[in-house]
Write a protein that holds these residues in place. Structure first.
Motif, PDB file in Angstrom:
ATOM      1  N   HIS A  92       0.450  -1.583   0.008  1.00 46.76           N
ATOM      2  CA  HIS A  92       0.193   0.410   0.311  1.00 46.76           C
ATOM      3  C   HIS A  92       0.643   0.961  -0.180  1.00 46.76           C
ATOM      4  O   HIS A  92       1.029   2.358  -0.797  1.00 46.76           O
ATOM      5  CB  HIS A  92      -0.620  -0.307   0.684  1.00 46.76           C
ATOM      6  CG  HIS A  92      -1.929   1.110   0.915  1.00 46.76           C
ATOM      7  ND1 HIS A  92      -2.918   1.601   0.467  1.00 46.76           N
ATOM      8  CD2 HIS A  92      -1.939   2.589   2.395  1.00 46.76           C
ATOM      9  CE1 HIS A  92      -3.592   2.447   0.315  1.00 46.76           C
ATOM     10  NE2 HIS A  92      -2.795   2.983   1.796  1.00 46.76           N
ATOM     11  N   TYR A  93       2.445   1.469   1.159  1.00 46.45           N
ATOM     12  CA  TYR A  93       2.816   2.927   0.990  1.00 46.45           C
ATOM     13  C   TYR A  93       3.758   2.586  -0.753  1.00 46.45           C
ATOM     14  O   TYR A  93       3.536   3.615  -0.724  1.00 46.45           O
ATOM     15  CB  TYR A  93       3.561   2.556   2.011  1.00 46.45           C
ATOM     16  CG  TYR A  93       3.388   3.414   2.599  1.00 46.45           C
ATOM     17  CD1 TYR A  93       4.218   4.260   3.622  1.00 46.45           C
ATOM     18  CD2 TYR A  93       2.392   3.025   4.095  1.00 46.45           C
ATOM     19  CE1 TYR A  93       3.611   4.893   5.043  1.00 46.45           C
ATOM     20  CE2 TYR A  93       2.043   3.595   5.584  1.00 46.45           C
ATOM     21  CZ  TYR A  93       2.341   4.679   5.762  1.00 46.45           C
ATOM     22  OH  TYR A  93       2.367   5.040   6.923  1.00 46.45           O
ATOM     23  N   SER A  94       3.712   1.375  -1.455  1.00 42.86           N
ATOM     24  CA  SER A  94       4.960   1.561  -2.272  1.00 42.86           C
ATOM     25  C   SER A  94       3.374   2.182  -3.274  1.00 42.86           C
ATOM     26  O   SER A  94       4.424   3.167  -3.983  1.00 42.86           O
ATOM     27  CB  SER A  94       5.520   0.363  -2.650  1.00 42.86           C
ATOM     28  OG  SER A  94       5.716   0.660  -4.299  1.00 42.86           O
ATOM     29  N   LYS A  95       2.212   1.958  -3.400  1.00 46.73           N
ATOM     30  CA  LYS A  95       1.667   2.559  -4.269  1.00 46.73           C
ATOM     31  C   LYS A  95       1.114   4.177  -4.037  1.00 46.73           C
ATOM     32  O   LYS A  95       1.113   4.595  -4.997  1.00 46.73           O
ATOM     33  CB  LYS A  95       0.065   1.447  -4.339  1.00 46.73           C
ATOM     34  CG  LYS A  95       0.222   0.882  -4.781  1.00 46.73           C
ATOM     35  CD  LYS A  95      -1.099  -0.267  -4.930  1.00 46.73           C
ATOM     36  CE  LYS A  95      -0.543  -1.467  -5.313  1.00 46.73           C
ATOM     37  NZ  LYS A  95      -1.986  -2.495  -5.230  1.00 46.73           N
ATOM     38  N   ILE A  96       0.621   3.937  -2.505  1.00 48.66           N
ATOM     39  CA  ILE A  96       0.554   5.728  -2.481  1.00 48.66           C
ATOM     40  C   ILE A  96       2.361   6.528  -2.215  1.00 48.66           C
ATOM     41  O   ILE A  96       2.324   7.743  -3.231  1.00 48.66           O
ATOM     42  CB  ILE A  96       0.018   5.803  -1.021  1.00 48.66           C
ATOM     43  CG1 ILE A  96      -0.512   4.988  -0.740  1.00 48.66           C
ATOM     44  CG2 ILE A  96       0.135   7.485  -0.145  1.00 48.66           C
ATOM     45  CD1 ILE A  96      -1.486   4.906   0.778  1.00 48.66           C
ATOM     46  N   ARG A  97       3.515   5.726  -2.402  1.00 46.19           N
ATOM     47  CA  ARG A  97       4.246   6.363  -2.622  1.00 46.19           C
ATOM     48  C   ARG A  97       4.665   7.128  -3.980  1.00 46.19           C
ATOM     49  O   ARG A  97       5.219   8.221  -4.826  1.00 46.19           O
ATOM     50  CB  ARG A  97       5.828   6.200  -2.345  1.00 46.19           C
ATOM     51  CG  ARG A  97       5.895   5.594  -0.597  1.00 46.19           C
ATOM     52  CD  ARG A  97       7.510   4.995  -0.605  1.00 46.19           C
ATOM     53  NE  ARG A  97       7.752   5.446   0.425  1.00 46.19           N
ATOM     54  CZ  ARG A  97       7.652   4.230   1.715  1.00 46.19           C
ATOM     55  NH1 ARG A  97       7.657   3.228   1.492  1.00 46.19           N
ATOM     56  NH2 ARG A  97       8.274   4.530   2.232  1.00 46.19           N
ATOM     57  N   GLU A  98       3.870   5.883  -4.970  1.00 53.38           N
ATOM     58  CA  GLU A  98       4.168   6.402  -6.567  1.00 53.38           C
ATOM     59  C   GLU A  98       3.226   7.289  -7.188  1.00 53.38           C
ATOM     60  O   GLU A  98       3.565   8.157  -7.711  1.00 53.38           O
ATOM     61  CB  GLU A  98       3.870   5.143  -7.678  1.00 53.38           C
ATOM     62  CG  GLU A  98       4.631   3.658  -7.177  1.00 53.38           C
ATOM     63  CD  GLU A  98       4.378   2.886  -8.162  1.00 53.38           C
ATOM     64  OE1 GLU A  98       3.618   3.038  -9.315  1.00 53.38           O
ATOM     65  OE2 GLU A  98       4.809   1.705  -7.424  1.00 53.38           O
ATOM     66  N   PHE A  99       2.136   7.622  -5.898  1.00 55.75           N
ATOM     67  CA  PHE A  99       0.780   8.784  -6.066  1.00 55.75           C
ATOM     68  C   PHE A  99       1.868   9.989  -6.026  1.00 55.75           C
ATOM     69  O   PHE A  99       1.201  10.731  -6.727  1.00 55.75           O
ATOM     70  CB  PHE A  99      -0.187   7.827  -5.561  1.00 55.75           C
ATOM     71  CG  PHE A  99      -1.608   9.088  -5.390  1.00 55.75           C
ATOM     72  CD1 PHE A  99      -2.579   9.488  -6.954  1.00 55.75           C
ATOM     73  CD2 PHE A  99      -1.478   9.848  -4.560  1.00 55.75           C
ATOM     74  CE1 PHE A  99      -2.933  10.858  -6.707  1.00 55.75           C
ATOM     75  CE2 PHE A  99      -2.355  11.261  -4.846  1.00 55.75           C
ATOM     76  CZ  PHE A  99      -3.127  11.638  -5.353  1.00 55.75           C
ATOM     77  N   CYS A 100       2.409   9.694  -4.595  1.00 58.47           N
ATOM     78  CA  CYS A 100       2.430  11.036  -4.582  1.00 58.47           C
ATOM     79  C   CYS A 100       3.706  11.834  -4.992  1.00 58.47           C
ATOM     80  O   CYS A 100       3.710  13.052  -4.908  1.00 58.47           O
ATOM     81  CB  CYS A 100       2.931  10.809  -2.692  1.00 58.47           C
ATOM     82  SG  CYS A 100       3.648  12.011  -1.457  1.00 58.47           S
ATOM     83  N   ILE A 101       4.487  11.000  -5.376  1.00 54.86           N
ATOM     84  CA  ILE A 101       5.734  12.206  -5.547  1.00 54.86           C
ATOM     85  C   ILE A 101       5.430  12.694  -6.997  1.00 54.86           C
ATOM     86  O   ILE A 101       6.505  13.723  -7.141  1.00 54.86           O
ATOM     87  CB  ILE A 101       6.878  10.318  -6.393  1.00 54.86           C
ATOM     88  CG1 ILE A 101       8.085  10.882  -6.585  1.00 54.86           C
ATOM     89  CG2 ILE A 101       6.928  10.051  -7.962  1.00 54.86           C
ATOM     90  CD1 ILE A 101       9.638   9.880  -6.580  1.00 54.86           C
TER      91      ILE A 101
END
Length: 159
Positions: free
Chosen positions: A100-109
């Protein structure tokens, strides 16, 4: 466009009320609310917040905060108490969390309003958490300092 937005809000409110009545977790509403997963729901909500903030001419700043069990952590540096807390959850929990964090990081970047501060807690043998999700007071001070640093860099906070 406004009508679609209002219908979506009403539709989601209906499912949220139903979930509360049935005592179900929020993610159970995702397929019925036309979100394929948690990331789609989060990204939808953050994009709405961003559009509102631009319309209202206010600064939006979102932080992806630290939590126990993220892959960058060195478990050898955990305090004995934090090791006990970490053991309260199984590896599938931490795998799901990291996914989940990996996906949110991709969105956030790619978002000017989103900042990943999830690596701001560094394990050094001292206690950092009160449970497997929530940092303790000392760790919160580190998080707060990181937030202040970002707000100053963005000139949202002047002192």
């Amino acid at each position: 466009n406004r009508k679609i937005f209002n219908n979506r809000i009403d539709y989601n409110k209906y499912f949220q009320k139903e979930l509360v009545q049935k005592n179900l977790p929020y993610y159970k509403s995702l397929p019925r609310a036309h979100f394929k997963d948690k990331l789609e729901l989060v990204s939808h909500n953050l994009e709405l917040l961003y559009k509102f903030s631009k319309t209202l001419e206010i600064d939006l700043v979102i932080f992806l905060e630290p939590t126990m069990g993220l892959n960058h952590e060195n478990i050898k540096n955990y305090s004995p108490n934090d090791l006990l807390l970490r053991a309260e959850k199984d590896e599938s929990y931490y795998n799901d969390l990291n996914n989940h964090y990996s996906k949110i990081r991709e969105f956030c970047i790619d978002k000017e309003y989103c900042f990943d501060i999830s690596k701001s807690i560094v394990h050094d043998g001292k206690d950092k958490y009160i449970d497997p999700r929530h940092p303790n007071g000392d760790a919160h001070k580190k998080i707060a300092n990181k937030i202040i640093e970002i707000l100053k860099e963005r000139k949202i906070l002047n002192h």
